[in-house]
Design a protein around this motif. Structure first.
Motif, PDB file in Angstrom:
ATOM      1  N   TYR A 189      -1.139  15.333   0.033  1.00 42.11           N
ATOM      2  CA  TYR A 189      -1.642  13.959   0.040  1.00 42.11           C
ATOM      3  C   TYR A 189      -3.113  13.877  -0.397  1.00 42.11           C
ATOM      4  O   TYR A 189      -3.763  12.860  -0.201  1.00 42.11           O
ATOM      5  CB  TYR A 189      -1.521  13.356   1.441  1.00 42.11           C
ATOM      6  N   MET A 190      -3.638  14.983  -0.947  1.00 42.45           N
ATOM      7  CA  MET A 190      -5.083  15.004  -1.212  1.00 42.45           C
ATOM      8  C   MET A 190      -5.418  15.188  -2.688  1.00 42.45           C
ATOM      9  O   MET A 190      -6.504  15.651  -3.028  1.00 42.45           O
ATOM     10  CB  MET A 190      -5.721  16.134  -0.384  1.00 42.45           C
ATOM     11  N   GLY A 191      -4.472  14.819  -3.563  1.00 41.31           N
ATOM     12  CA  GLY A 191      -4.631  15.077  -4.992  1.00 41.31           C
ATOM     13  C   GLY A 191      -5.967  14.609  -5.559  1.00 41.31           C
ATOM     14  O   GLY A 191      -6.705  15.394  -6.169  1.00 41.31           O
TER      15      GLY A 191
ATOM     16  N   ALA B   8       6.053  13.352  15.309  1.00 38.95           N
ATOM     17  CA  ALA B   8       4.786  14.098  15.196  1.00 38.95           C
ATOM     18  C   ALA B   8       3.999  13.539  14.009  1.00 38.95           C
ATOM     19  O   ALA B   8       4.556  13.437  12.912  1.00 38.95           O
ATOM     20  CB  ALA B   8       5.077  15.575  14.958  1.00 38.95           C
ATOM     21  N   VAL B   9       2.742  13.167  14.223  1.00 45.26           N
ATOM     22  CA  VAL B   9       1.970  12.566  13.128  1.00 45.26           C
ATOM     23  C   VAL B   9       1.454  13.648  12.166  1.00 45.26           C
ATOM     24  O   VAL B   9       1.256  14.793  12.546  1.00 45.26           O
ATOM     25  CB  VAL B   9       0.766  11.717  13.617  1.00 45.26           C
ATOM     26  N   ILE B  10       1.229  13.226  10.920  1.00 48.87           N
ATOM     27  CA  ILE B  10       0.715  14.153   9.897  1.00 48.87           C
ATOM     28  C   ILE B  10      -0.743  14.518  10.191  1.00 48.87           C
ATOM     29  O   ILE B  10      -1.448  13.789  10.882  1.00 48.87           O
ATOM     30  CB  ILE B  10       0.776  13.542   8.470  1.00 48.87           C
ATOM     31  N   PRO B  11      -1.200  15.644   9.622  1.00 51.24           N
ATOM     32  CA  PRO B  11      -2.619  16.003   9.776  1.00 51.24           C
ATOM     33  C   PRO B  11      -3.515  15.031   9.004  1.00 51.24           C
ATOM     34  O   PRO B  11      -3.053  14.337   8.097  1.00 51.24           O
ATOM     35  CB  PRO B  11      -2.711  17.406   9.164  1.00 51.24           C
ATOM     36  N   ASP B  12      -4.783  15.018   9.359  1.00 53.55           N
ATOM     37  CA  ASP B  12      -5.733  14.030   8.841  1.00 53.55           C
ATOM     38  C   ASP B  12      -6.325  14.469   7.497  1.00 53.55           C
ATOM     39  O   ASP B  12      -7.105  15.417   7.427  1.00 53.55           O
ATOM     40  CB  ASP B  12      -6.851  13.836   9.882  1.00 53.55           C
ATOM     41  N   ARG B  13      -5.976  13.742   6.442  1.00 54.84           N
ATOM     42  CA  ARG B  13      -6.445  14.145   5.092  1.00 54.84           C
ATOM     43  C   ARG B  13      -7.945  13.912   4.936  1.00 54.84           C
ATOM     44  O   ARG B  13      -8.602  14.570   4.138  1.00 54.84           O
ATOM     45  CB  ARG B  13      -5.638  13.430   4.000  1.00 54.84           C
ATOM     46  N   ILE B  14      -8.507  12.983   5.693  1.00 50.24           N
ATOM     47  CA  ILE B  14      -9.949  12.726   5.563  1.00 50.24           C
ATOM     48  C   ILE B  14     -10.736  13.823   6.294  1.00 50.24           C
ATOM     49  O   ILE B  14     -11.752  14.314   5.818  1.00 50.24           O
ATOM     50  CB  ILE B  14     -10.312  11.326   6.112  1.00 50.24           C
ATOM     51  N   GLU B  15     -10.230  14.236   7.459  1.00 54.18           N
ATOM     52  CA  GLU B  15     -10.887  15.352   8.153  1.00 54.18           C
ATOM     53  C   GLU B  15     -10.828  16.604   7.268  1.00 54.18           C
ATOM     54  O   GLU B  15     -11.832  17.316   7.107  1.00 54.18           O
ATOM     55  CB  GLU B  15     -10.215  15.619   9.508  1.00 54.18           C
ATOM     56  N   ALA B  16      -9.661  16.858   6.671  1.00 58.82           N
ATOM     57  CA  ALA B  16      -9.512  18.043   5.808  1.00 58.82           C
ATOM     58  C   ALA B  16     -10.497  17.959   4.645  1.00 58.82           C
ATOM     59  O   ALA B  16     -11.166  18.948   4.305  1.00 58.82           O
ATOM     60  CB  ALA B  16      -8.076  18.136   5.303  1.00 58.82           C
TER      61      ALA B  16
ATOM     62  N   ALA C 140       0.862  -1.193   0.000  1.00 55.84           N
ATOM     63  CA  ALA C 140       0.000   0.000   0.000  1.00 55.84           C
ATOM     64  C   ALA C 140       0.895   1.238   0.000  1.00 55.84           C
ATOM     65  O   ALA C 140       1.987   1.225   0.573  1.00 55.84           O
ATOM     66  CB  ALA C 140      -0.899  -0.015   1.219  1.00 55.84           C
ATOM     67  N   ARG C 141       0.412   2.305  -0.671  1.00 53.08           N
ATOM     68  CA  ARG C 141       1.244   3.517  -0.821  1.00 53.08           C
ATOM     69  C   ARG C 141       0.676   4.694  -0.038  1.00 53.08           C
ATOM     70  O   ARG C 141       1.054   5.838  -0.256  1.00 53.08           O
ATOM     71  CB  ARG C 141       1.322   3.864  -2.310  1.00 53.08           C
ATOM     72  N   GLU C 142      -0.268   4.424   0.858  1.00 56.00           N
ATOM     73  CA  GLU C 142      -0.952   5.502   1.581  1.00 56.00           C
ATOM     74  C   GLU C 142       0.024   6.389   2.362  1.00 56.00           C
ATOM     75  O   GLU C 142       1.052   5.908   2.862  1.00 56.00           O
ATOM     76  CB  GLU C 142      -1.963   4.879   2.574  1.00 56.00           C
ATOM     77  N   PRO C 143      -0.285   7.688   2.472  1.00 60.93           N
ATOM     78  CA  PRO C 143       0.567   8.617   3.233  1.00 60.93           C
ATOM     79  C   PRO C 143       0.779   8.160   4.682  1.00 60.93           C
ATOM     80  O   PRO C 143       1.822   8.443   5.282  1.00 60.93           O
ATOM     81  CB  PRO C 143      -0.233   9.922   3.226  1.00 60.93           C
TER      82      PRO C 143
ATOM     83  N   THR D 130     -13.642   4.728  -6.074  1.00 59.53           N
ATOM     84  CA  THR D 130     -12.681   4.651  -4.971  1.00 59.53           C
ATOM     85  C   THR D 130     -11.583   3.662  -5.348  1.00 59.53           C
ATOM     86  O   THR D 130     -11.840   2.636  -5.972  1.00 59.53           O
ATOM     87  CB  THR D 130     -13.343   4.192  -3.660  1.00 59.53           C
ATOM     88  N   LYS D 131     -10.353   4.009  -4.951  1.00 52.26           N
ATOM     89  CA  LYS D 131      -9.202   3.157  -5.288  1.00 52.26           C
ATOM     90  C   LYS D 131      -8.175   3.277  -4.163  1.00 52.26           C
ATOM     91  O   LYS D 131      -8.200   4.234  -3.401  1.00 52.26           O
ATOM     92  CB  LYS D 131      -8.530   3.685  -6.564  1.00 52.26           C
ATOM     93  N   PRO D 132      -7.227   2.332  -4.111  1.00 51.26           N
ATOM     94  CA  PRO D 132      -6.130   2.522  -3.161  1.00 51.26           C
ATOM     95  C   PRO D 132      -5.380   3.811  -3.515  1.00 51.26           C
ATOM     96  O   PRO D 132      -5.429   4.262  -4.667  1.00 51.26           O
ATOM     97  CB  PRO D 132      -5.235   1.301  -3.416  1.00 51.26           C
ATOM     98  N   TYR D 133      -4.687   4.393  -2.536  1.00 51.65           N
ATOM     99  CA  TYR D 133      -3.911   5.610  -2.766  1.00 51.65           C
ATOM    100  C   TYR D 133      -2.922   5.373  -3.897  1.00 51.65           C
ATOM    101  O   TYR D 133      -2.328   4.310  -3.942  1.00 51.65           O
ATOM    102  CB  TYR D 133      -3.163   5.992  -1.478  1.00 51.65           C
TER     103      TYR D 133
END
Ligand code: UD1
Length: 419
Positions: A257-259, A226-234, A185-188, A294-297
């Motif tokens: 990460y939100m292309g 420090a964890v990254i901010p949440d792309r789904i919340e954004a 998987a290539r997810e952020p 919907t697809k994998p990142y």
């Protein structure tokens, strides 16, 4: 039980800040099991799923302090089983199996079981651990794993599972030799986990690509990350602005990460621009119909599918959403239809006939992202919308209703007993 009440019709305005990523924080917290000592993680969001994992680690013997940052002390891990009560409520709990067997040579973890959005097996996690020399027994709903010597392996994943990739990476850090994961998987969130593991001394390359290589080391050190901010919340805030014809600025937005999400939202007519370190989201309220799969990142995330559907229910024309990751992730459709949407489901495809307006009603949240879609619809529906069972929402959103209120929404939380 809590519910959320929204009086729809307010256009959102102002600035909002995104919390740390749930899906990045969970595996990073689990990674603390790989090394003895005091670990520090900042940016951990205050959510039910995080508290469930903290409970599980405490059960294993960790000492956890969670104020602004999370500190995990793993000096005294002396229990190696993850009980059904804790794994059932959150599938990510299954991630402890790899680190436990890697560091202590044993683990007994409940199978996660089904959940509302599909069967979600863990067969790939198990097969991969076996490839690394772990003996696996499955009995009475529990997976017992044991290992004398963990060895690196060449692993091809039948599908790029996020949790599976994370479990293998963590396990392989302490295996003898080299592990290569193909079709990873290539997810952020995987890139972030690797970033955290590197602060512990792990030797990993290729994260963010389909081939990840891990050179095992004898010992890891405590992590500090420090964890990254949440792309789904954004993305949820972007839809909130879009659906209400709003004009908002998003702070701490992981735009790189939100292309796929941003491209699709722009296609609907929402304007999204970076300005002085903030992301400006502007909408006229007129929404174009689009097709989404919907697809994998780096494809369009399944975790944004329900929110996108709420938006498209008000589009000009007919939109199509195809869900390819989870087989049963359209349970929100019936509830959106209760608010006046016109959506039909055929197998893995939802056909969304845009309507002119939604009307408030009492609806029931069925899973985490489904709850978000109902709240988003409630923001624009005429009159009062009451969303029941918001404990699903609390699994993954840090103060969503308070943040929406600051943006001008008429929204509040109350007990179902007060209705
Ligand atoms: C993670 C995310 C979740 C997101 C999902 C897909 C976390 C905590 N959760 O979940 O929010 O929706 O990625 O982006 O990060 N599968 C198998 N066998 C396995 C493992 C997975 O068949 O051993 C299947 C699943 O049933 C599903 C697909 O693979 O159909 C993707 O699942 P996976 O990527 O593993 O999702 P999670 O890691 O559970």
């Amino acid at each position: 039980m809590d519910c959320i009440v929204i009086n729809g019709g307010k256009s959102l305005k102002g600035e909002v800040s995104v919390s740390g990523s749930k899906n990045a924080a969970l595996p990073i917290i689990v990674a603390t099991l790989l090394a003895n000592g005091n670990h520090k993680i900042s940016g951990v969001p205050n959510l039910r799923d995080i508290n469930t994992l903290a409970k599980l680690l405490t059960h294993l013997g960790a000492e956890i302090q969670f104020n602004e940052n999370m500190e995990v002390n793993t000096h005294n891990i002396n229990v190696f089983d993850a009980p059904y009560e804790l794994v059932r409520t959150m599938r990510a709990s299954f991630l402890v199996i790899g680190p436990l067997v890697a560091r202590f040579g044993k683990a007994r973890v409940s199978l996660p079981g089904g959940c509302a959005i599909g069967v979600r097996p863990v067969d790939i996690h198990i097969k991969s651990l076996e490839a690394m020399g772990v003996n696996i027994d499955i009995e009475q709903g529990y997976v017992t794993a044991s290992c004398d010597e963990l060895k690196g392996a060449h692993i091809y994943l039948d599908m790029p599972t996020v949790g599976g990739t994370e479990n293998i990476i963590m396990t392989a850090c302490l295996a003898k030799g080299t592990t290569v994961i193909e079709n990873a998987a290539r997810e952020p969130e995987i890139i972030d986990l690797v970033g955290a593991l590197r602060t512990m001394g792990a030797q990993i390359t290729g994260e963010g690509t389909g081939t990840i290589k891990i050179e095992g080391v004898l010992k890891l050190n405590p992590l500090n990350y420090a964890v990254i901010p949440d792309r789904i919340e954004a993305g949820t805030f972007m839809v909130a602005a879009g659906i209400t014809g709003g004009d908002i600025f998003i702070n701490n937005c992981p735009i790189k990460y939100m292309g796929a999400t941003i491209d699709k939202l722009r296609e609907t007519g929402i304007v999204i621009e970076e300005e002085n370190g903030l992301v400006h989201v502007l909408s006229s309220g007129k929404i174009n119909c689009v097709e989404v799969t919907t697809k994998p990142y780096p494809g369009f995330p399944t975790d944004m599918q329900a929110q996108m559907m709420a938006l498209l229910s008000l589009a000009d024309g007919t939109s199509i959403i195809r869900e390819t990751i989870f087989e049963n992730r359209f349970i929100h459709v019936a509830e959106l239809d209760r608010l006046g949407a016109s959506i039909k489901v055929e197998h893995d495809t939802a056909i969304i006939g845009g309507v002119k307006k939604l009307k408030g009603a009492t609806v029931m949240a069925t899973d985490l992202r489904a709850s978000a879609s109902l709240i988003l619809s409630g923001l624009v529906a005429e009159g009062k919308t009451t969303v029941l069972r918001v404990y699903h929402l609390d699994r993954g959103y840090d103060c969503l209703e308070e943040k929406l209120k600051l943006l001008g929404a008429d929204i509040y939380r109350t007990s179902e007993n007060n209705l």
